[in-house]
Design a protein around this motif. Structure first.
Motif, PDB file in Angstrom:
ATOM      1  N   THR A   1      65.962  22.711  45.907  1.00  7.17           N
ATOM      2  CA  THR A   1      66.904  23.322  44.956  1.00  7.17           C
ATOM      3  C   THR A   1      67.344  22.363  43.860  1.00  7.17           C
ATOM      4  O   THR A   1      68.149  22.722  43.019  1.00  7.17           O
ATOM      5  CB  THR A   1      68.146  23.850  45.697  1.00  7.17           C
TER       6      THR A   1
ATOM      7  N   GLY B   1      71.162  27.221  38.027  1.00  4.56           N
ATOM      8  CA  GLY B   1      70.685  27.590  39.356  1.00  4.56           C
ATOM      9  C   GLY B   1      69.307  27.042  39.622  1.00  4.56           C
ATOM     10  O   GLY B   1      68.601  26.616  38.707  1.00  4.56           O
TER      11      GLY B   1
ATOM     12  N   TYR C   1      64.506  30.143  42.907  1.00  2.07           N
ATOM     13  CA  TYR C   1      65.126  31.417  43.286  1.00  2.07           C
ATOM     14  C   TYR C   1      65.572  32.154  42.028  1.00  2.07           C
ATOM     15  O   TYR C   1      66.567  31.781  41.407  1.00  2.07           O
ATOM     16  CB  TYR C   1      66.331  31.192  44.204  1.00  2.07           C
TER      17      TYR C   1
ATOM     18  N   TYR D   1      66.936  35.025  41.682  1.00  2.00           N
ATOM     19  CA  TYR D   1      68.186  35.770  41.886  1.00  2.00           C
ATOM     20  C   TYR D   1      68.949  35.102  43.017  1.00  2.00           C
ATOM     21  O   TYR D   1      68.355  34.535  43.941  1.00  2.00           O
ATOM     22  CB  TYR D   1      67.898  37.230  42.250  1.00  2.00           C
ATOM     23  N   PHE D   2      70.266  35.211  42.960  1.00  3.60           N
ATOM     24  CA  PHE D   2      71.103  34.542  43.957  1.00  3.60           C
ATOM     25  C   PHE D   2      70.796  35.005  45.385  1.00  3.60           C
ATOM     26  O   PHE D   2      70.906  34.233  46.334  1.00  3.60           O
ATOM     27  CB  PHE D   2      72.591  34.776  43.656  1.00  3.60           C
ATOM     28  N   PHE D   3      70.396  36.255  45.543  1.00  2.00           N
ATOM     29  CA  PHE D   3      70.208  36.777  46.891  1.00  2.00           C
ATOM     30  C   PHE D   3      68.908  36.311  47.542  1.00  2.00           C
ATOM     31  O   PHE D   3      68.654  36.617  48.700  1.00  2.00           O
ATOM     32  CB  PHE D   3      70.290  38.309  46.921  1.00  2.00           C
TER      33      PHE D   3
ATOM     34  N   ASN E   1      68.337  32.980  47.604  1.00  2.00           N
ATOM     35  CA  ASN E   1      68.665  31.602  47.957  1.00  2.00           C
ATOM     36  C   ASN E   1      69.245  31.549  49.371  1.00  2.00           C
ATOM     37  O   ASN E   1      70.374  31.960  49.603  1.00  2.00           O
ATOM     38  CB  ASN E   1      69.681  31.048  46.954  1.00  2.00           C
TER      39      ASN E   1
ATOM     40  N   GLU F   1      70.384  29.097  50.984  1.00  2.00           N
ATOM     41  CA  GLU F   1      71.549  28.216  51.078  1.00  2.00           C
ATOM     42  C   GLU F   1      72.834  28.979  50.776  1.00  2.00           C
ATOM     43  O   GLU F   1      73.888  28.626  51.275  1.00  2.00           O
ATOM     44  CB  GLU F   1      71.406  27.033  50.116  1.00  2.00           C
ATOM     45  N   LYS F   2      72.748  30.016  49.945  1.00  2.00           N
ATOM     46  CA  LYS F   2      73.936  30.796  49.579  1.00  2.00           C
ATOM     47  C   LYS F   2      74.173  31.974  50.515  1.00  2.00           C
ATOM     48  O   LYS F   2      75.306  32.217  50.918  1.00  2.00           O
ATOM     49  CB  LYS F   2      73.816  31.312  48.146  1.00  2.00           C
ATOM     50  N   VAL F   3      73.119  32.715  50.829  1.00  2.00           N
ATOM     51  CA  VAL F   3      73.307  33.950  51.598  1.00  2.00           C
ATOM     52  C   VAL F   3      72.677  33.904  52.987  1.00  2.00           C
ATOM     53  O   VAL F   3      72.918  34.806  53.784  1.00  2.00           O
ATOM     54  CB  VAL F   3      72.770  35.183  50.823  1.00  2.00           C
TER      55      VAL F   3
ATOM     56  N   TRP G   1      69.908  42.036  51.524  1.00  2.00           N
ATOM     57  CA  TRP G   1      69.798  42.362  50.105  1.00  2.00           C
ATOM     58  C   TRP G   1      68.477  43.068  49.793  1.00  2.00           C
ATOM     59  O   TRP G   1      68.457  44.050  49.050  1.00  2.00           O
ATOM     60  CB  TRP G   1      69.924  41.103  49.244  1.00  2.00           C
TER      61      TRP G   1
END
Length: 135
Positions: A76, A85, A89, A91-93, A95, A97-99, A107
């Motif tokens: 990352t 970002g 990735y 889109y955030f969904f 990743n 590490e985030k979700v 998602w």
């Protein structure tokens, strides 16, 4: 002596489109006409499986993103061009590490369900339009 265009002079405009505007109008209307004709030709030819089949591209894209991230070692530190970002990735969904991986699955499942619902909505509209066309 011809009039010079100055601060107080009016610019004379034609009420007819220029050649460039004509080309633009032609290309736009021709493109719209082709899409409308394609839609009308597809009326009553839509099968009930099409909304399910249409999810194959988003599902394949999700797999591609995760495989691409795995090839890059889930690094990352490689950021996108605006620096907000990770590049791997889109889109955030995606990743983990985030979700987390369960969040990714959730998602993707929600988005696939939304695509299927929208697909069947269009399928229903197609059937209604076909029914009215026959009546």
């Amino acid at each position: 002596m011809p009039k010079q265009k100055g601060a107080g002079s009016k610019v004379k405009t034609s009420r007819y489109p220029s050649q460039d505007e004509n080309v633009l109008i032609f290309n736009y209307t021709n493109s719209v006409k082709q899409r409308v004709l394609l839609f009308l030709n597809l009326l009553a030819k839509v099968k009930w499986t099409y909304p399910l089949i249409s999810t194959s591209f988003p599902l394949a894209y999700s797999g591609f993103v995760l495989i691409h991230a795995a090839i890059l070692g889930f690094d990352t530190s490689i950021v996108n061009s605006i620096g907000i970002g990770p590049l791997i990735y889109p889109y955030f969904f995606f990743n983990p590490e985030k979700v987390g991986y369960s969040g990714i699955a959730m998602w993707v499942g929600v988005l696939l369900a939304a695509f299927i619902v929208i697909g069947y909505l269009f399928f229903g509209i197609d059937k209604l339009l076909c029914k009215r066309k026959i009546d």
